[in-house]
Motif scaffolding. Structure first.
Motif, PDB file in Angstrom:
ATOM      1  N   THR A 160       0.834  -1.209   0.000  1.00  0.00           N
ATOM      2  CA  THR A 160       0.000   0.000   0.000  1.00  0.00           C
ATOM      3  C   THR A 160       0.864   1.253   0.000  1.00  0.00           C
ATOM      4  O   THR A 160       0.566   2.226  -0.695  1.00  0.00           O
ATOM      5  CB  THR A 160      -0.952   0.051   1.209  1.00  0.00           C
ATOM      6  OG1 THR A 160      -0.179   0.071   2.434  1.00  0.00           O
ATOM      7  CG2 THR A 160      -1.907  -1.124   1.215  1.00  0.00           C
ATOM      8  N   HIS A 161       1.948   1.234   0.806  1.00  0.00           N
ATOM      9  CA  HIS A 161       2.851   2.379   0.872  1.00  0.00           C
ATOM     10  C   HIS A 161       4.152   1.938   1.529  1.00  0.00           C
ATOM     11  O   HIS A 161       4.164   0.989   2.313  1.00  0.00           O
ATOM     12  CB  HIS A 161       2.211   3.555   1.620  1.00  0.00           C
ATOM     13  CG  HIS A 161       1.953   3.322   3.069  1.00  0.00           C
ATOM     14  ND1 HIS A 161       1.061   2.367   3.532  1.00  0.00           N
ATOM     15  CD2 HIS A 161       2.462   3.912   4.185  1.00  0.00           C
ATOM     16  CE1 HIS A 161       1.022   2.402   4.848  1.00  0.00           C
ATOM     17  NE2 HIS A 161       1.870   3.305   5.274  1.00  0.00           N
ATOM     18  N   VAL A 211       6.307   5.390  -5.943  1.00  0.00           N
ATOM     19  CA  VAL A 211       7.415   4.940  -5.113  1.00  0.00           C
ATOM     20  C   VAL A 211       8.689   4.788  -5.938  1.00  0.00           C
ATOM     21  O   VAL A 211       9.800   5.010  -5.445  1.00  0.00           O
ATOM     22  CB  VAL A 211       7.055   3.617  -4.408  1.00  0.00           C
ATOM     23  CG1 VAL A 211       8.249   3.052  -3.643  1.00  0.00           C
ATOM     24  CG2 VAL A 211       5.868   3.814  -3.472  1.00  0.00           C
ATOM     25  N   PRO A 248      -3.380   9.745  -0.752  1.00  0.00           N
ATOM     26  CA  PRO A 248      -2.215  10.408  -0.153  1.00  0.00           C
ATOM     27  C   PRO A 248      -2.577  11.135   1.134  1.00  0.00           C
ATOM     28  O   PRO A 248      -3.716  11.120   1.583  1.00  0.00           O
ATOM     29  CB  PRO A 248      -1.799  11.392  -1.250  1.00  0.00           C
ATOM     30  CG  PRO A 248      -3.082  11.729  -1.950  1.00  0.00           C
ATOM     31  CD  PRO A 248      -3.884  10.447  -1.938  1.00  0.00           C
ATOM     32  N   GLN A 251       0.910   9.225   3.349  1.00  0.00           N
ATOM     33  CA  GLN A 251       2.095   9.004   2.509  1.00  0.00           C
ATOM     34  C   GLN A 251       1.700   9.338   1.082  1.00  0.00           C
ATOM     35  O   GLN A 251       0.617   8.980   0.622  1.00  0.00           O
ATOM     36  CB  GLN A 251       2.583   7.564   2.627  1.00  0.00           C
ATOM     37  CG  GLN A 251       4.027   7.356   2.167  1.00  0.00           C
ATOM     38  CD  GLN A 251       4.148   7.210   0.654  1.00  0.00           C
ATOM     39  OE1 GLN A 251       3.232   6.720  -0.003  1.00  0.00           O
ATOM     40  NE2 GLN A 251       5.279   7.626   0.104  1.00  0.00           N
ATOM     41  N   ASP A 297       2.316   8.452  -1.959  1.00  0.00           N
ATOM     42  CA  ASP A 297       2.038   7.485  -3.026  1.00  0.00           C
ATOM     43  C   ASP A 297       1.015   6.423  -2.619  1.00  0.00           C
ATOM     44  O   ASP A 297       0.745   5.498  -3.376  1.00  0.00           O
ATOM     45  CB  ASP A 297       3.341   6.786  -3.420  1.00  0.00           C
ATOM     46  CG  ASP A 297       4.454   7.774  -3.692  1.00  0.00           C
ATOM     47  OD1 ASP A 297       4.253   8.656  -4.541  1.00  0.00           O
ATOM     48  OD2 ASP A 297       5.516   7.694  -3.036  1.00  0.00           O
ATOM     49  N   HIS A 298       0.461   6.544  -1.437  1.00  0.00           N
ATOM     50  CA  HIS A 298      -0.380   5.517  -0.823  1.00  0.00           C
ATOM     51  C   HIS A 298      -1.525   5.092  -1.741  1.00  0.00           C
ATOM     52  O   HIS A 298      -2.239   5.925  -2.305  1.00  0.00           O
ATOM     53  CB  HIS A 298      -0.941   6.066   0.490  1.00  0.00           C
ATOM     54  CG  HIS A 298      -1.547   5.041   1.390  1.00  0.00           C
ATOM     55  ND1 HIS A 298      -2.677   4.333   1.065  1.00  0.00           N
ATOM     56  CD2 HIS A 298      -1.189   4.618   2.622  1.00  0.00           C
ATOM     57  CE1 HIS A 298      -2.992   3.525   2.067  1.00  0.00           C
ATOM     58  NE2 HIS A 298      -2.097   3.672   3.026  1.00  0.00           N
TER      59      HIS A 298
END
Length: 320
Positions: free
Chosen positions: A73-74, A100, A174, A177, A179-180
């Motif tokens: 996920t992140h 990421v 987001p 984080q 890029d989540h």
């Protein structure tokens, strides 16, 4: 294990040293086993993390080498910690958010320079400044060691995705984080990572004190809007209980984000004119440095909205 869906979802829980005291990853028992996130690394909190991971898989009837698909996920340490265990044991297809890849390609010295410049502008100096710069570099290097970018097979963009045997929707969420991604399976199971958590709103870390800190609040509000478009039967978060209250949690988080901005605006109006002063007053029971990133993001957002003003005095931002 959750019954009543097209797939069974097994929760594997690890202890951590911050509230609520645990983090979870999930094994989706589909035609080919799919692991979503991978818990904490060996030695992070107690030294039994790998044994905990293996025991959790065993309860579901699997071993690390049986994992055929590994979905992230992140890239926070408590969500990618056991990726090396899975990679050493087998050869899974690895999926991670596309953002990421660029983030992990970042030169550590370039990141240090940007964090130092931003944190200095917000008034951090001396050992406090050095610690935040070092923490940013350490986080980058640690997390990309745990999740080697050259070992990721599929870089996921938001939208419809295939996670091995699973058809899913990747929802960009987001704020916590940058890029989540949260993953919606068959429109009734949401693997939400560090979003839509029942016990509390996730802190907005986004990209820490890097240049993206200005986008943390709008990103988080947009993430809630995207989540509100869906109506899963069950939500499987990275922290807190499995629940069926997505609408309730989304509205709660929206309210808490709004309240946080209002509170920061009020503190500035009361004469707290620096990042450190606002962060210290915001949550007196929490170590001040833990609030730096979210407070920076709030100040930047309020300034952009015209709710506070910023001036630079001897190279340091002051707010009113």
């Amino acid at each position: 294990m959750n019954q009543g869906h097209a797939v069974a979802v097994h929760r594997i829980e690890f202890g951590v040293d911050w509230p609520p005291g645990h983090v979870a990853c999930y094994l989706v028992d589909a035609a080919e086993p799919v692991l979503v996130d991978a818990g904490t690394p060996q030695g992070l909190a107690g030294g039994e993390e790998t044994a905990t991971f293996r025991a959790g898989l065993a309860e579901a009837g699997y071993e690390p080498e049986d994992i055929e698909h590994l979905v992230v996920t992140h890239p926070h340490v408590d969500h990618v910690g056991q990726v090396p265990t899975v990679l050493e044991a087998g050869d899974p297809t690895v999926y991670a958010p596309a953002g990421v890849r660029e983030r992990f390609a970042r030169d550590a010295d370039a990141l240090a320079d940007r964090v130092r410049a931003n944190a200095s502008a917000y008034g951090l100096t001396g050992e406090t400044l050095d610690r935040e710069v070092a923490a940013a570099v350490e986080s980058l290097e640690r997390d990309r060691d745990l999740l080697p970018p050259d070992r990721v097979d599929v870089w996921l963009e938001p939208g419809r995705v295939e996670l091995g045997p699973l058809d899913a929707t990747a929802v960009h969420t987001p704020g916590h984080q940058a890029d989540h991604l949260a993953y919606l399976l068959d429109d009734d199971v949401l693997l939400s990572g560090d979003t839509a958590m029942a016990p509390f709103r996730p802190v907005l870390l986004h990209d820490g004190m890097d240049d993206g800190h200005t986008e943390a609040f709008p990103g988080a509000f947009a993430a809630l809007d995207r989540l509100a478009e869906h109506d899963p039967e069950r939500v499987y978060p990275g922290h807190g209980e499995v629940h069926d209250r997505l609408d309730e949690v989304v509205e709660r988080d929206r309210g808490k984000l709004t309240s946080r901005l209002d509170r920061v605006e009020s503190l500035v109006a009361d004469g707290n004119d620096t990042l450190h002063a606002v962060a210290a007053a915001l949550t007196p029971s929490v170590e001040t440095r833990r609030m730096f990133s979210e407070t920076m993001s709030a100040l930047a957002h309020l300034e952009r909205e015209g709710r506070i003003e910023r001036e630079t005095v001897e190279g340091v931002y002051r707010f009113r």
